[in-house]
Write an enzyme that holds these catalytic residues in place. Structure first.
Site, PDB file in Angstrom:
ATOM      1  N   SER A 158       0.805  -1.230   0.000  1.00 25.76           N
ATOM      2  CA  SER A 158       0.000   0.000   0.000  1.00 25.76           C
ATOM      3  C   SER A 158       0.834   1.274   0.000  1.00 25.76           C
ATOM      4  O   SER A 158       0.789   2.084   0.938  1.00 25.76           O
ATOM      5  CB  SER A 158      -0.942  -0.029   1.189  1.00 25.76           C
ATOM      6  OG  SER A 158      -1.713  -1.201   1.092  1.00 25.76           O
ATOM      7  N   ARG A 173       7.656   6.347  -4.017  1.00 26.48           N
ATOM      8  CA  ARG A 173       8.240   6.898  -2.785  1.00 26.48           C
ATOM      9  C   ARG A 173       7.544   6.255  -1.600  1.00 26.48           C
ATOM     10  O   ARG A 173       6.398   5.842  -1.702  1.00 26.48           O
ATOM     11  CB  ARG A 173       8.093   8.422  -2.712  1.00 26.48           C
ATOM     12  CG  ARG A 173       6.710   8.938  -2.415  1.00 26.48           C
ATOM     13  CD  ARG A 173       6.543  10.381  -2.794  1.00 26.48           C
ATOM     14  NE  ARG A 173       6.640  10.558  -4.233  1.00 26.48           N
ATOM     15  CZ  ARG A 173       5.634  10.319  -5.083  1.00 26.48           C
ATOM     16  NH1 ARG A 173       4.471   9.883  -4.648  1.00 26.48           N
ATOM     17  NH2 ARG A 173       5.788  10.508  -6.371  1.00 26.48           N
ATOM     18  N   ASP A 211      -4.025  -1.294  -1.358  1.00 26.69           N
ATOM     19  CA  ASP A 211      -5.167  -1.584  -0.462  1.00 26.69           C
ATOM     20  C   ASP A 211      -6.479  -0.979  -0.971  1.00 26.69           C
ATOM     21  O   ASP A 211      -7.562  -1.552  -0.774  1.00 26.69           O
ATOM     22  CB  ASP A 211      -4.876  -1.138   0.982  1.00 26.69           C
ATOM     23  CG  ASP A 211      -4.351   0.288   1.117  1.00 26.69           C
ATOM     24  OD1 ASP A 211      -4.222   0.981   0.095  1.00 26.69           O
ATOM     25  OD2 ASP A 211      -4.074   0.706   2.259  1.00 26.69           O
TER      26      ASP A 211
HETATM   27  C1  BGC Z   1      -0.252   5.210   0.302  1.00 24.90           C
HETATM   28  C2  BGC Z   1      -1.319   4.530  -0.505  1.00 24.90           C
HETATM   29  C3  BGC Z   1      -2.288   3.807   0.411  1.00 24.90           C
HETATM   30  C4  BGC Z   1      -2.778   4.713   1.514  1.00 24.90           C
HETATM   31  C5  BGC Z   1      -3.683   4.004   2.488  1.00 24.90           C
HETATM   32  C6  BGC Z   1      -0.852   6.060   1.395  1.00 24.90           C
HETATM   33  O1  BGC Z   1       0.150   6.599   2.187  1.00 24.90           O
HETATM   34  O2  BGC Z   1       0.575   5.999  -0.522  1.00 24.90           O
HETATM   35  O3  BGC Z   1      -0.767   3.625  -1.431  1.00 24.90           O
HETATM   36  O4  BGC Z   1      -3.362   3.335  -0.349  1.00 24.90           O
HETATM   37  O5  BGC Z   1      -1.691   5.262   2.219  1.00 24.90           O
HETATM   38  O6  BGC Z   1      -3.062   2.919   3.076  1.00 24.90           O
END
Ligand code: BGC
Length: 498
Positions: A158, A173, A211
């Site tokens: 995620s 990143r 996610d």
């Molecule tokens: C991430 C996402 C993720 C979200 C919730 C963010 O910091 O970059 O990829 O879906 O958090 O978990």
């Protein structure tokens, strides 16, 4: 008070009566900087719509809008046995999911492993080895002595990743305070596969997913009105289905224009260029002191990781401000520690049911060694409400923007994450903000709308388990389409068929 959304009954009206003038003035100032009124919500949503489109353009924008190669919704008849791995912020979860014949059904067994805190700022090899160890332990425990074919795995990773294929993902990143060396800018799949191969774990990574995409697909498995998957947790983000014809940056691939593909928006990066969000001096500090300054501007105003920190920074400021001096003469060393308060601290304050805020008083004493006066208690309660309300209202801007972009007049939105599930009033405040942005007066039933009561044209609902069931479904959908001859975004179709 403008547009702050519903509040818990009984009303605490009049409780500011014995407030000293300087603290009252301070509360008014905080209300002013943390309140997002209706016109501002609308302006943010409109700007958001254009930024979503920009992210899909060839030039790109702040919001990554990552194509995920999850192509289309489930029909409820997916079958098979799959593993799912979820690398969350605090835990690592491994699940085995069986999708039986029955429509929309699933069985799940799962284990949870704690992610050691030091791993979050360690190096890549330690991370992949730890994950592979957990997977090996899970398989050893649940399949002792069995001879297994390679089990297909959906890996929920995620973080923002560029995917040329569904089993590929270059980490753009780290977010959410992660800072593991040697992962950014690289495909995360090969080192992961190497670590599991070294341990002889019988797994084939079929899909790397986000996610939010998992949430969208898991929720759509049982609800055909599902259009958007959201996470409001440690981080925040959303995914939705887009037509390939609307994605100029994929034009060179000549995909059928009406083919659907899930887009992981990575909307935490909205307004990194600071054009529209009403940032306060405290948001500026949160950003400056984070491991990735300049990134995730929207997320840093909304997500669970940052709510407690914002609250803490305001309190430290009000202690140090000679015209305000809260907690006068007291030792604020515990409060001085960065990230010492998480969002549950604010939840607890907002949940304090007593008119005299006795629980809040006890909490400050027990956890921060601070004795609050009555006016100070009123101030901290109001501050928690302001920060929690701003989070919910800004979150609604993203949901409204996707609906506007797609022309959805009605939709179900599946949401998950600690803030959505646990933060008091988050759902009702978000629903109220959507009503203001989208100018609803009636609900789906044609009656006057009470936001959040199930009749909202765009209804944000608790989602199914995205990183477990959703990951398994995406793996199942991927295998199904490869067998059916749709190999877009599949690196090696033959290896997927075995
Ligand atoms: C991430 C996402 C993720 C979200 C919730 C963010 O910091 O970059 O990829 O879906 O958090 O978990």
């Amino acid at each position: 008070m403008v547009g702050l959304g519903p509040r818990r009954q009984p009303s605490r009206k009049g409780s500011m009566a014995d407030m000293p003038r300087d603290l009252l003035g301070e509360i008014r100032r905080l209300e002013d900087i943390f309140t997002v009124d209706t016109p501002k919500l609308k302006a943010i949503s409109d700007h958001f719509v254009s930024e979503l489109a920009k992210g899909l353009s060839k030039e790109g924008g702040s919001i990554p809008m990552n194509p995920t190669w999850c192509m289309g919704f489930p029909d409820g008849h997916e079958t098979g046995t799959f593993l799912a791995l979820d690398m969350g912020g605090t835990n690592l979860r491994v699940c085995e999911i069986r999708l039986p014949e029955g429509k929309g059904e699933f069985d799940i067994i799962q284990s949870k492993y704690r992610m050691p805190e030091e791993l979050k700022s360690g190096n890549a090899e330690e991370l992949w080895n730890y994950i592979a160890e957990c997977l090996a332990e899970f398989i050893a425990y649940h399949h002792e002595g069995e001879k297994l074919d390679k089990l297909p795995l959906g890996f929920t990773f995620s973080y923002p990743a560029t995917q040329d294929y569904i089993d590929h993902g270059v980490l753009q990143r780290w977010t959410k305070g992660f800072d593991i060396d040697g992962v950014e800018g690289k495909d995360v799949v090969p080192p992961f596969e190497k670590a599991i191969a070294e341990r002889g774990v019988p797994i084939k990574l079929t899909a790397l997913i986000n996610d939010t995409t998992g949430t969208l697909i898991a929720s759509a498995y049982t609800d055909s009105e599902m259009r958007i998957g959201c996470i409001f947790g440690t981080g925040c983000n959303a995914a939705y289905m887009e037509h390939c014809g609307e994605i100029p940056k994929l034009e060179h691939m000549n995909l059928p224009k009406d083919q659907e593909i899930a887009i992981n928006c990575e909307w935490g990066a909205f307004d990194n260029e600071h054009k529209i969000l009403p940032r306060t001096q405290y948001d500026v500090i949160v950003d400056k002191d984070s491991p990735r300054p300049g990134q995730q501007a929207f997320e840093k105003m909304i997500a669970g990781l940052y709510l407690g920190e914002l609250f803490r920074l305001v309190l430290v400021d009000l202690h140090e401000n000679p015209n305000v001096k809260i907690f006068e003469g007291q030792d604020i060393s515990v409060l001085k520690q960065a990230y010492s308060l998480d969002s549950s601290f604010l939840s607890d304050i907002e949940n304090d049911p007593y008119e005299n805020l006795q629980e809040t008083h006890d909490k400050f004493l027990a956890e921060l060694k601070l004795k609050c006066t009555k006016p100070e208690l009123e101030l901290v309660r109001r501050l928690a409400e302001l920060i929690g309300t701003r989070s919910a209202r800004l979150s609604a801007c993203g949901v409204a923007a996707i609906c506007k972009k797609k022309g959805y007049k009605t939709a179900h939105v599946g949401a998950d994450g600690s803030v959505f599930n646990k933060y008091p009033h988050f759902k009702a405040r978000g629903a109220q903000a959507l009503k203001e942005i989208l100018d609803w007066d009636k609900g789906r039933d044609g009656k006057p709308l009470v936001p959040g009561q199930g009749q909202d044209p765009v209804d944000i609902k608790p989602a199914e388990d995205g990183s477990g069931v959703g990951a398994a479904l995406i793996a199942a959908l991927t295998l199904k389409r490869v067998h059916g001859g749709n190999t877009y975004g599949i690196r090696d179709p033959e290896s997927m068929k075995n």
